[in-house]
Design a protein around this motif. Structure first.
Motif, short mmCIF file in Angstrom:
data_model
loop_
_atom_site.label_atom_id
_atom_site.label_comp_id
_atom_site.label_asym_id
_atom_site.label_seq_id
_atom_site.Cartn_x
_atom_site.Cartn_y
_atom_site.Cartn_z
N UNK A 136 28.07 6.39 -37.83
CA UNK A 136 28.43 6.14 -39.23
C UNK A 136 29.02 7.38 -39.89
N UNK A 137 29.28 8.42 -39.12
CA UNK A 137 29.80 9.67 -39.68
C UNK A 137 31.27 9.87 -39.34
N UNK A 138 32.03 10.41 -40.31
CA UNK A 138 33.42 10.76 -40.07
C UNK A 138 34.31 9.59 -39.71
N UNK A 139 33.97 8.40 -40.17
CA UNK A 139 34.70 7.18 -39.81
C UNK A 139 36.05 7.14 -40.52
N UNK A 140 37.14 6.88 -39.79
CA UNK A 140 38.47 6.90 -40.42
C UNK A 140 38.83 5.63 -41.17
N UNK A 178 46.03 10.00 -37.56
CA UNK A 178 44.71 10.10 -38.18
C UNK A 178 44.56 11.43 -38.91
N UNK A 179 43.94 11.37 -40.07
CA UNK A 179 43.56 12.58 -40.79
C UNK A 179 42.09 12.89 -40.50
N UNK A 180 41.76 14.16 -40.40
CA UNK A 180 40.34 14.52 -40.27
C UNK A 180 39.57 13.97 -41.47
N UNK A 181 38.36 13.48 -41.20
CA UNK A 181 37.50 12.96 -42.26
C UNK A 181 36.31 13.90 -42.42
N UNK A 182 36.19 14.48 -43.60
CA UNK A 182 35.05 15.36 -43.89
C UNK A 182 33.98 14.55 -44.61
N UNK A 199 27.41 18.90 -43.31
CA UNK A 199 28.79 18.45 -43.48
C UNK A 199 29.47 18.44 -42.12
N UNK A 200 30.07 17.30 -41.79
CA UNK A 200 30.71 17.15 -40.49
C UNK A 200 32.18 16.76 -40.68
N UNK A 201 32.95 16.98 -39.63
CA UNK A 201 34.33 16.56 -39.56
C UNK A 201 34.44 15.47 -38.49
N UNK A 202 35.04 14.33 -38.84
CA UNK A 202 35.33 13.29 -37.87
C UNK A 202 36.79 13.38 -37.47
N UNK A 203 37.05 13.54 -36.18
CA UNK A 203 38.43 13.70 -35.68
C UNK A 203 38.70 12.59 -34.66
#
Length: 286
Positions: free
Chosen positions: A61-65, A13-17, A99-103
């Motif tokens: 619904x945030x940072x969804x890969x 997985x890549x981090x999603x900004x 701004x958030x990061x989804x990990x």
């Protein structure tokens, strides 16, 4: 080809900004039914930019890969996938914009046996980019109906939360709009199952269904209304098991049992007297 447990556990997985605005926050709240009564001043702060508040369930619904299990490299029969369980744990309030990061990571893959399917359990941390603060941790269980018997472990699997045997202490009935799925999908889940009647019929439904995570949001709204006094900071965690789909326009009744800071709940569709969310548990900080 059977799924490879180790490959899934090590999925890259890549981090999603993701940057979201007050408009996105309001749109999510409208999608799960807030603002149905424009004179309800308790709901107004979630759908009005003056003093805007964010629903805790918006984290989903945030940072969804993306729908990563549809990648052919996973080996998963994604067309037979069901969303089994969902939880959230709140560590800090979700800002009304930012701004958030989804990990995301896979934490376990369980083999229920041949013809019984497999479980893929993943977690996603929602992190505030500016401060590095962990805001929310999401856990999702995907039920792969066609992928059992790959030779993986059969457990351990967390036992579902058991509801009290007494009558509910509280009930909250919240109608959904006929166009609820069309509004909710604008928060990022564009699966045509929730919009296109032809796709819905191909999936075995007579019309488009509501997103499971929209039903999850409606349940979160019911808890905020019934036991949190519409204070988002009072809801610390929430976990449910999905049991049946909802059709947009149906009324969702949430039955609630209160035992101190532990809340048990389930959701039923009133029109069909059918349970759609079961084994619900929420923890409060009051």
């Amino acid at each position: 080809m059977p799924i490879d447990r180790q490959q899934l556990l090590n999925w890259p997985f890549q981090d999603v900004e993701q940057t979201y605005t007050a408009r996105d926050t309001i749109l999510y709240a409208l999608g799960v039914g807030l603002g149905a009564d424009p004179l309800d001043e308790a709901q107004l702060p979630f759908v009005y930019e003056n003093g805007l508040k964010t629903l805790p369930t918006m984290s989903v619904v945030l940072g969804y890969p993306g729908f990563w299990l549809s990648d052919p490299r996973t080996g998963a029969d994604w067309k037979r996938l069901l969303h089994g369980e969902q939880s959230l744990e709140v560590f800090a309030p979700l800002p009304e914009a930012g701004t958030v990061i989804g990990r995301t990571r896979v934490v376990d893959v369980i083999d229920k046996g041949k013809d019984k399917g497999a479980l893929v359990i993943s977690e996603r941390d929602i992190i505030d980019k500016a401060s590095g603060t962990l805001l929310t941790r999401l856990s999702s269980t995907s039920f792969l109906r066609g992928d059992g018997g790959f030779g993986g472990p059969s457990g351990p699997v967390a036992a579902p939360h058991v509801l009290p045997e007494r009558a509910p202490d509280l009930t909250v009935s919240l109608p959904t709009l006929p166009q609820a799925a069309l509004i909710y999908r604008l928060s990022g889940d564009y699966n045509p199952l929730h919009a296109d009647p032809k796709v819905a019929r191909a999936g075995g439904f007579d019309r488009p269904i509501l997103h499971g995570l929209c039903t999850f949001g409606v349940a979160g709204h019911a808890l905020l209304k019934a036991v949190c006094g519409y204070r988002p900071e009072a809801l610390k965690s929430m976990r449910v098991r999905f049991t049946a789909p909802v059709y947009p326009g149906e009324t969702i009744r949430t039955e609630i049992w209160r035992d101190g800071t532990v809340v048990s709940f389930r959701c039923l569709v009133e029109e069909r007297n059918l349970m759609v969310l079961g084994n619900g548990r929420a923890d409060l900080a009051l």
